[in-house]
Design a protein around this motif. Structure first.
Motif, PDB file in Angstrom:
ATOM      1  N   ILE A   1       0.288   1.769  12.125  1.00 18.58           N
ATOM      2  CA  ILE A   1      -0.587   0.626  12.392  1.00 18.58           C
ATOM      3  C   ILE A   1       0.094  -0.218  13.458  1.00 18.58           C
ATOM      4  O   ILE A   1       1.223  -0.670  13.272  1.00 18.58           O
ATOM      5  CB  ILE A   1      -0.830  -0.193  11.111  1.00 18.58           C
ATOM      6  CG1 ILE A   1      -1.497   0.685  10.045  1.00 18.58           C
ATOM      7  CG2 ILE A   1      -1.691  -1.417  11.414  1.00 18.58           C
ATOM      8  CD1 ILE A   1      -1.560   0.034   8.678  1.00 18.58           C
ATOM      9  N   LEU A   2      -0.587  -0.443  14.564  1.00 20.42           N
ATOM     10  CA  LEU A   2      -0.011  -1.147  15.698  1.00 20.42           C
ATOM     11  C   LEU A   2      -0.534  -2.573  15.782  1.00 20.42           C
ATOM     12  O   LEU A   2      -1.422  -2.974  15.030  1.00 20.42           O
ATOM     13  CB  LEU A   2      -0.319  -0.382  16.986  1.00 20.42           C
ATOM     14  CG  LEU A   2       0.076   1.106  16.999  1.00 20.42           C
ATOM     15  CD1 LEU A   2      -0.320   1.747  18.319  1.00 20.42           C
ATOM     16  CD2 LEU A   2       1.566   1.274  16.733  1.00 20.42           C
ATOM     17  N   ARG A   3       0.000  -3.318  16.734  1.00 21.16           N
ATOM     18  CA  ARG A   3      -0.475  -4.688  16.959  1.00 21.16           C
ATOM     19  C   ARG A   3      -1.783  -4.699  17.759  1.00 21.16           C
ATOM     20  O   ARG A   3      -2.426  -5.743  17.863  1.00 21.16           O
ATOM     21  CB  ARG A   3       0.564  -5.478  17.750  1.00 21.16           C
ATOM     22  CG  ARG A   3       1.917  -5.564  17.111  1.00 21.16           C
ATOM     23  CD  ARG A   3       2.903  -6.261  18.050  1.00 21.16           C
ATOM     24  NE  ARG A   3       4.246  -6.304  17.496  1.00 21.16           N
ATOM     25  CZ  ARG A   3       5.298  -6.823  18.116  1.00 21.16           C
ATOM     26  NH1 ARG A   3       5.144  -7.343  19.330  1.00 21.16           N
ATOM     27  NH2 ARG A   3       6.480  -6.827  17.539  1.00 21.16           N
ATOM     28  N   SER A   4      -2.162  -3.571  18.308  1.00 17.40           N
ATOM     29  CA  SER A   4      -3.196  -3.530  19.335  1.00 17.40           C
ATOM     30  C   SER A   4      -4.595  -3.178  18.839  1.00 17.40           C
ATOM     31  O   SER A   4      -5.487  -2.956  19.654  1.00 17.40           O
ATOM     32  CB  SER A   4      -2.789  -2.521  20.413  1.00 17.40           C
ATOM     33  OG  SER A   4      -2.507  -1.248  19.829  1.00 17.40           O
ATOM     34  N   GLY A   5      -4.820  -3.142  17.525  1.00 18.34           N
ATOM     35  CA  GLY A   5      -6.105  -2.657  17.033  1.00 18.34           C
ATOM     36  C   GLY A   5      -7.097  -3.705  16.574  1.00 18.34           C
ATOM     37  O   GLY A   5      -8.193  -3.378  16.108  1.00 18.34           O
ATOM     38  N   ALA A   6      -6.768  -4.990  16.687  1.00 19.89           N
ATOM     39  CA  ALA A   6      -7.667  -6.048  16.198  1.00 19.89           C
ATOM     40  C   ALA A   6      -8.931  -6.122  17.044  1.00 19.89           C
ATOM     41  O   ALA A   6      -8.893  -5.949  18.261  1.00 19.89           O
ATOM     42  CB  ALA A   6      -6.952  -7.400  16.208  1.00 19.89           C
ATOM     43  N   LYS A   7     -10.049  -6.392  16.386  1.00 20.62           N
ATOM     44  CA  LYS A   7     -11.354  -6.446  17.056  1.00 20.62           C
ATOM     45  C   LYS A   7     -12.046  -7.776  16.748  1.00 20.62           C
ATOM     46  O   LYS A   7     -11.783  -8.414  15.717  1.00 20.62           O
ATOM     47  CB  LYS A   7     -12.247  -5.286  16.581  1.00 20.62           C
ATOM     48  CG  LYS A   7     -11.683  -3.898  16.885  1.00 20.62           C
ATOM     49  CD  LYS A   7     -11.751  -3.605  18.370  1.00 20.62           C
ATOM     50  CE  LYS A   7     -11.385  -2.143  18.662  1.00 20.62           C
ATOM     51  NZ  LYS A   7      -9.955  -1.845  18.436  1.00 20.62           N
ATOM     52  N   ASP A   8     -12.942  -8.171  17.619  1.00 22.90           N
ATOM     53  CA  ASP A   8     -13.726  -9.389  17.442  1.00 22.90           C
ATOM     54  C   ASP A   8     -14.376  -9.407  16.057  1.00 22.90           C
ATOM     55  O   ASP A   8     -14.932  -8.401  15.617  1.00 22.90           O
ATOM     56  CB  ASP A   8     -14.793  -9.467  18.533  1.00 22.90           C
ATOM     57  CG  ASP A   8     -15.569 -10.770  18.510  1.00 22.90           C
ATOM     58  OD1 ASP A   8     -15.057 -11.757  17.954  1.00 22.90           O
ATOM     59  OD2 ASP A   8     -16.689 -10.789  19.044  1.00 22.90           O
ATOM     60  N   THR A   9     -14.305 -10.513  15.373  1.00 25.24           N
ATOM     61  CA  THR A   9     -14.816 -10.812  14.016  1.00 25.24           C
ATOM     62  C   THR A   9     -13.903 -10.296  12.902  1.00 25.24           C
ATOM     63  O   THR A   9     -14.162 -10.585  11.727  1.00 25.24           O
ATOM     64  CB  THR A   9     -16.248 -10.287  13.765  1.00 25.24           C
ATOM     65  OG1 THR A   9     -16.232  -8.867  13.560  1.00 25.24           O
ATOM     66  CG2 THR A   9     -17.203 -10.666  14.885  1.00 25.24           C
ATOM     67  N   ASP A  10     -12.847  -9.548  13.222  1.00 22.07           N
ATOM     68  CA  ASP A  10     -11.910  -9.132  12.172  1.00 22.07           C
ATOM     69  C   ASP A  10     -11.360 -10.355  11.445  1.00 22.07           C
ATOM     70  O   ASP A  10     -11.150 -11.423  12.041  1.00 22.07           O
ATOM     71  CB  ASP A  10     -10.732  -8.352  12.765  1.00 22.07           C
ATOM     72  CG  ASP A  10     -11.025  -6.876  12.964  1.00 22.07           C
ATOM     73  OD1 ASP A  10     -12.142  -6.452  12.654  1.00 22.07           O
ATOM     74  OD2 ASP A  10     -10.114  -6.164  13.439  1.00 22.07           O
ATOM     75  N   LEU A  11     -11.072 -10.182  10.165  1.00 24.75           N
ATOM     76  CA  LEU A  11     -10.414 -11.225   9.382  1.00 24.75           C
ATOM     77  C   LEU A  11      -8.922 -11.250   9.700  1.00 24.75           C
ATOM     78  O   LEU A  11      -8.299 -10.211   9.894  1.00 24.75           O
ATOM     79  CB  LEU A  11     -10.590 -10.958   7.888  1.00 24.75           C
ATOM     80  CG  LEU A  11     -12.024 -10.854   7.373  1.00 24.75           C
ATOM     81  CD1 LEU A  11     -12.028 -10.320   5.944  1.00 24.75           C
ATOM     82  CD2 LEU A  11     -12.704 -12.211   7.451  1.00 24.75           C
TER      83      LEU A  11
ATOM     84  N   LEU B   1      -7.542   0.057   1.851  1.00 21.67           N
ATOM     85  CA  LEU B   1      -7.677  -0.875   2.970  1.00 21.67           C
ATOM     86  C   LEU B   1      -6.606  -0.575   4.010  1.00 21.67           C
ATOM     87  O   LEU B   1      -5.410  -0.597   3.715  1.00 21.67           O
ATOM     88  CB  LEU B   1      -7.522  -2.321   2.487  1.00 21.67           C
ATOM     89  CG  LEU B   1      -8.632  -2.854   1.582  1.00 21.67           C
ATOM     90  CD1 LEU B   1      -8.219  -4.185   0.971  1.00 21.67           C
ATOM     91  CD2 LEU B   1      -9.932  -2.997   2.353  1.00 21.67           C
ATOM     92  N   ARG B   2      -7.042  -0.283   5.221  1.00 23.27           N
ATOM     93  CA  ARG B   2      -6.113  -0.025   6.326  1.00 23.27           C
ATOM     94  C   ARG B   2      -6.290  -1.118   7.376  1.00 23.27           C
ATOM     95  O   ARG B   2      -7.346  -1.219   8.019  1.00 23.27           O
ATOM     96  CB  ARG B   2      -6.360   1.343   6.955  1.00 23.27           C
ATOM     97  CG  ARG B   2      -5.430   1.646   8.135  1.00 23.27           C
ATOM     98  CD  ARG B   2      -5.732   2.997   8.761  1.00 23.27           C
ATOM     99  NE  ARG B   2      -5.040   3.162  10.030  1.00 23.27           N
ATOM    100  CZ  ARG B   2      -3.814   3.676  10.158  1.00 23.27           C
ATOM    101  NH1 ARG B   2      -3.164   4.085   9.090  1.00 23.27           N
ATOM    102  NH2 ARG B   2      -3.247   3.795  11.355  1.00 23.27           N
ATOM    103  N   PRO B   3      -5.273  -1.959   7.587  1.00 19.98           N
ATOM    104  CA  PRO B   3      -5.375  -3.002   8.604  1.00 19.98           C
ATOM    105  C   PRO B   3      -5.668  -2.421   9.984  1.00 19.98           C
ATOM    106  O   PRO B   3      -5.198  -1.326  10.326  1.00 19.98           O
ATOM    107  CB  PRO B   3      -3.991  -3.661   8.571  1.00 19.98           C
ATOM    108  CG  PRO B   3      -3.498  -3.421   7.179  1.00 19.98           C
ATOM    109  CD  PRO B   3      -4.007  -2.052   6.822  1.00 19.98           C
ATOM    110  N   THR B   4      -6.427  -3.163  10.765  1.00 19.59           N
ATOM    111  CA  THR B   4      -6.696  -2.736  12.143  1.00 19.59           C
ATOM    112  C   THR B   4      -5.521  -3.064  13.054  1.00 19.59           C
ATOM    113  O   THR B   4      -5.306  -2.414  14.074  1.00 19.59           O
ATOM    114  CB  THR B   4      -7.980  -3.404  12.670  1.00 19.59           C
ATOM    115  OG1 THR B   4      -7.884  -4.825  12.459  1.00 19.59           O
ATOM    116  CG2 THR B   4      -9.200  -2.884  11.929  1.00 19.59           C
ATOM    117  N   ALA B   5      -4.752  -4.092  12.698  1.00 27.68           N
ATOM    118  CA  ALA B   5      -3.535  -4.463  13.419  1.00 27.68           C
ATOM    119  C   ALA B   5      -2.609  -5.165  12.443  1.00 27.68           C
ATOM    120  O   ALA B   5      -3.072  -5.779  11.478  1.00 27.68           O
ATOM    121  CB  ALA B   5      -3.862  -5.377  14.599  1.00 27.68           C
ATOM    122  N   MET B   6      -1.293  -5.089  12.708  1.00 25.84           N
ATOM    123  CA  MET B   6      -0.352  -5.726  11.775  1.00 25.84           C
ATOM    124  C   MET B   6       0.965  -6.015  12.488  1.00 25.84           C
ATOM    125  O   MET B   6       1.358  -5.317  13.425  1.00 25.84           O
ATOM    126  CB  MET B   6      -0.128  -4.836  10.552  1.00 25.84           C
ATOM    127  CG  MET B   6       0.694  -5.468   9.443  1.00 25.84           C
ATOM    128  SD  MET B   6       0.351  -4.795   7.794  1.00 25.84           S
ATOM    129  CE  MET B   6       0.681  -3.044   8.058  1.00 25.84           C
TER     130      MET B   6
END
Length: 346
Positions: A151-161, A228-233
Motif C-alpha cells: 500500500i503506497l502513499r499515492s493511491g488516494a482518490k477524491d472523496t476518499d475518507l 478493508l484495504r486502504p487506498t493510501a497509507m
C-alpha cells in the motif's frame, strides 16, 4: 554555498533523489514512500531504513538504553506496517563512543531483542564502529508485502475518507515533560538532599508514548480481517500535517481535515493546558506518534466507523482545492503547513 538547513529534510531528499533512473526490473518502488519495494522470486519485499543520532533524535539524559533499543526497532517496523506489510528481519548498525560500556550495550540490545520478540522479527546482523560524536544507530527492516502488493502513499482518490489510528500529540507532550525536568535537573545543586525530584505524576501515558512507542500491527490485522484495504497509507512520524501533505503530494490530491475530529487523549489535553500550548497544534505538528494515517473509499464509511481506535478525520478533495484544516465550529479553513520536526532544519 547553500546551507542544508535552508532546504529542510524533505526538500533535500527531493533534490538528492531527483531523476534517479531505475536500472533493475526487480526494483518496483524506489524513493518517496514509507518503504522501497523490490521483487525477488516473484514476491514483493519491503525495505526501510532509519538513522538515529544522539543529540538529534534522542537524549541519553532521560532516555534509558533499553527503551532506545526498543524504539529504534519499532519505528522501522512502523514503516513496514504503513505499507500494509509484515516485518520479518532487522539489521542494526551502531556507532559507539568511549562512554558506552559493554553493560550499556547489553541494555540497548535487550530493548532491540524485546521489540523483535514482540513483533516476530529476526535480528539478522549489522555492523559496529567507533564514533567521535556520540551514540548512533542505523537500522534496516525487511518485510513481506500484503496480498495485492504494498500500500503506497499515492493511491488516494477524491472523496476518499481520511482516517487515523489511536490519538495524536501524546509523544510530543511526553517530550516536553522530559525536557522540562531536564532543565530543572541542570539547575539543581546535586549536593542538596532536598532537591526536587522529577514530577511526572498523572502523565505516565505521555512518557510511554514518547520513550516506548508501539507500531500499529493491530490496526493492520484488524483492517485485513474486515476486508478493508486502504487506498493510501503512511505512518505519523513527523506530525499529522507533514504526513497529510506527503500523502496529498504523492496522490496528486487535496484534503479537508476537521479540527474537532482530531483524536486527543485526556492526558495530552491536560498537559498541553499546563504548558500553555494549543492542543490541536500539538496533534497536528508534534510528531513521533507512529500512528497510521490512511484513506478508504467513501463507500466503506459504515464499516470503518465500527472499528475501534480508528477515527475518520476528513476526506480527500481535488488537488486544486488544497490541503485545508477546518477549525472548530467550522469557523474558518486554514492551509495545512508542514511544521513537524525536521532533522536537517535543526
Amino acid at each position: 554555498m547553500t546551507p542544508i538547513s535552508s532546504l529542510g529534510e524533505f526538500a533535500l531528499i527531493d533534490r538528492l533523489t531527483a531523476a534517479l533512473p531505475k536500472q533493475n526490473d526487480t526494483t518496483l518502488v524506489g524513493v518517496g514512500d514509507d518503504c522501497a519495494v523490490v521483487c525477488y522470486g516473484g514476491k514483493p519485499v519491503l525495505l526501510t531504513t532509519d538513522m538515529l543520532l544522539e543529540g538529534i533524535h534522542f537524549d541519553l539524559v532521560y532516555t534509558p538504553l533499553k527503551h532506545l533499543g526498543y524504539k529504534a526497532a519499532v519505528v522501522n517496523f512502523s514503516d513496514i506496517y504503513a505499507s500494509g506489510g509484515t516485518p520479518r528481519q532487522l539489521l542494526v548498525s551502531i556507532g559507539l563512543d568511549h562512554r558506552i560500556s559493554v553493560e550499556s550495550l547489553d541494555e540497548l540490545y535487550s530493548g532491540l531483542r524485546l521489540a523483535c520478540k514482540n513483533y516476530g522479527v529476526d535480528l539478522i546482523g549489522g555492523d559496529t564502529t567507533s564514533s567521535l560524536t556520540g551514540l548512533s544507530l542505523s537500522l534496516t527492516a525487511i518485510g513481506e508485502a500484503p496480498e495485492g502488493g504494498a500500500i503506497l502513499r499515492s493511491g488516494a482518490k477524491d472523496t476518499d475518507l481520511v482516517c487515523v489510528s489511536g490519538n495524536l500529540g501524546a509523544a510530543y507532550l511526553g517530550l516536553q515533560l522530559l525536557e522540562r525536568e531536564k532543565k530543572v535537573f541542570n539547575n539543581t545543586n546535586l549536593n542538596d538532599e532536598t532537591a526536587a525530584q522529577p514530577d511526572f505524576s498523572g502523565y505516565d501515558y505521555l512518557l510511554e508514548r514518547f520513550l516506548k512507542p508501539e507500531a500499529r500491527q493491530d490496526i493492520i490485522v484488524t483492517l485485513a480481517q474486515a476486508g478493508l484495504r486502504p487506498t493510501a497509507m503512511i505512518d505519523i512520524s513527523d506530525g499529522l500535517s507533514s504526513e497529510l501533505l506527503h500523502l496529498c503530494k504523492a496522490s496528486h490530491c487535496g484534503c479537508r481535515i476537521y479540527e474537532e475530529r482530531l483524536p486527543i487523549d485526556y492526558q495530552t489535553a491536560r498537559c498541553a493546558e499546563e504548558f500553555n500550548l494549543n492542543v490541536s497544534t500539538c496533534a497536528l505538528n508534534g510528531g513521533e506518534d507512529y500512528e497510521l494515517l490512511f484513506t478508504l473509499p467513501l463507500a466503506e464509511h459504515e464499516r470503518i466507523a465500527e472499528i475501534a481506535d480508528v477515527r475518520i478525520i476528513g476526506h480527500i478533495t481535488r488537488p486544486e482545492l488544497g490541503a485545508l484544516l477546518v477549525t472548530r465550529g467550522e469557523a474558518e479553513e486554514v492551509a495545512l503547513k508542514a511544521q513537524g520536526w525536521q532533522a536537517c532544519a535543526n
